[in-house]
Design an enzyme around this catalytic site. Sequence first.
Site, mmCIF file in Angstrom:
data_model
loop_
_atom_site.group_PDB
_atom_site.id
_atom_site.type_symbol
_atom_site.label_atom_id
_atom_site.label_comp_id
_atom_site.label_asym_id
_atom_site.label_seq_id
_atom_site.Cartn_x
_atom_site.Cartn_y
_atom_site.Cartn_z
ATOM 1 N N ASP A 67 0.808 -1.217 0.000
ATOM 2 C CA ASP A 67 0.000 0.000 0.000
ATOM 3 C C ASP A 67 0.840 1.267 0.000
ATOM 4 O OD1 ASP A 67 1.005 -0.394 2.532
ATOM 5 O OD2 ASP A 67 -0.932 -0.590 3.524
ATOM 6 N N ASN A 136 -7.322 -2.239 14.348
ATOM 7 C CA ASN A 136 -8.720 -2.596 14.066
ATOM 8 C C ASN A 136 -8.813 -3.832 13.174
ATOM 9 O OD1 ASN A 136 -7.904 -1.638 11.602
ATOM 10 N ND2 ASN A 136 -9.264 0.128 11.544
ATOM 11 N N HIS A 138 -7.088 -4.314 10.367
ATOM 12 C CA HIS A 138 -6.899 -4.110 8.921
ATOM 13 C C HIS A 138 -5.616 -4.782 8.436
ATOM 14 C CE1 HIS A 138 -4.742 0.011 9.624
ATOM 15 N NE2 HIS A 138 -3.838 -0.828 9.191
ATOM 16 N N GLU A 143 -9.588 -1.491 5.361
ATOM 17 C CA GLU A 143 -10.217 -1.128 6.629
ATOM 18 C C GLU A 143 -11.495 -1.941 6.842
ATOM 19 O OE1 GLU A 143 -8.602 0.590 8.638
ATOM 20 O OE2 GLU A 143 -8.187 2.647 8.026
HETATM 21 C C1 GLP Z 1 -0.430 0.694 8.569
HETATM 22 C C2 GLP Z 1 -0.151 -0.170 7.341
HETATM 23 C C3 GLP Z 1 -0.354 -1.644 7.642
HETATM 24 C C4 GLP Z 1 0.320 -2.002 8.940
HETATM 25 C C5 GLP Z 1 -0.323 -1.237 10.066
HETATM 26 C C6 GLP Z 1 0.229 -1.577 11.422
HETATM 27 O O1 GLP Z 1 -1.733 1.118 8.666
HETATM 28 N N1 GLP Z 1 -0.946 0.165 6.218
HETATM 29 O O2 GLP Z 1 0.151 -2.405 6.556
HETATM 30 O O3 GLP Z 1 0.209 -3.379 9.181
HETATM 31 O O4 GLP Z 1 -0.087 0.136 9.807
HETATM 32 O O5 GLP Z 1 1.407 -0.863 11.649
HETATM 33 P P1 GLP Z 1 2.371 -1.095 12.838
HETATM 34 O O6 GLP Z 1 3.155 -2.304 12.489
HETATM 35 O O7 GLP Z 1 3.210 0.138 12.874
HETATM 36 O O8 GLP Z 1 1.558 -1.270 14.060
#
Ligand code: GLP
Length: 246
Positions: A67, A136, A138, A143
């Site tokens: 993404d 959440n 995702h 989402e």
């Molecule tokens: C972002 C990314 C996700 C990732 C999530 C969790 O929203 N789009 O791909 O898994 O954050 O991030 P973190 O690993 O910093 O908790």
Amino acid sequence: MRIYREKDYDAMSRRAASIIAAQILSKPDCVLGLATGSSPVGAYRQLIQWHKQGDLSFAGVRSVNLDEYYGLAPDHDQSYRYFMQHNLFDHVDIKPENTNVPDGLAADPAEECLRYEKKAAELGPADLQLLGLGRNGHIGFNEPCDHFPRITHLVDLTESTIEANARFFASAGDVPRQALTMGIGTIMRARKILVVASGADKAGAVYSAFTGPITPEVPASILQLHPDVILVGDESALSRLAAPGA
Ligand code: GLP
């Protein structure tokens, strides 16, 4: 599903890096689906170290990221392209032309989503898809919603995600409101999926994703239908999953 329960973030990162390295060693021209966020950073650090020691080469690897924020330039320090360059690509021998991240500045996001989906299809199913989990539930930037989006698309970020990611920006107001993300269908095509989760604030997401009903309200719950998922988490993230043998 295989679960590795590690004592802390460093152990989780080493375990995840070993699985990624095993993939590269067994198929040097593999397609890696890559993720951003704080969860995979330690694994990337370990991979870089093995590369610098001469134990691991990315020369044949092709990568496709999940993404990108919509509206951020590749050189913006919070863009996911920038993240990948700084946390992995600039430190290993992967060929720049073999790395793929959606273009956050595309004038026509719908067109960019189609281009990216086509690119992912050309590369073929990821041999290994790395995933973090949003608080959440995702995955990528898919989402919670009322359906599982199939292909790469433009998404409105939820307040929960904006708030979670605000720590990287000067203020919550600076967090982009939209992102381009692979769809759930794109992600599920991968041959093998490696989920990394660390910290108590992921315990709820891990629990609902892997023990709750399969619902687009918890996008990661779809992973229960994938035939080859490895979950690597630290004690706090896995605290609500029953201990082995319990
Ligand atoms: C972002 C990314 C996700 C990732 C999530 C969790 O929203 N789009 O791909 O898994 O954050 O991030 P973190 O690993 O910093 O908790």
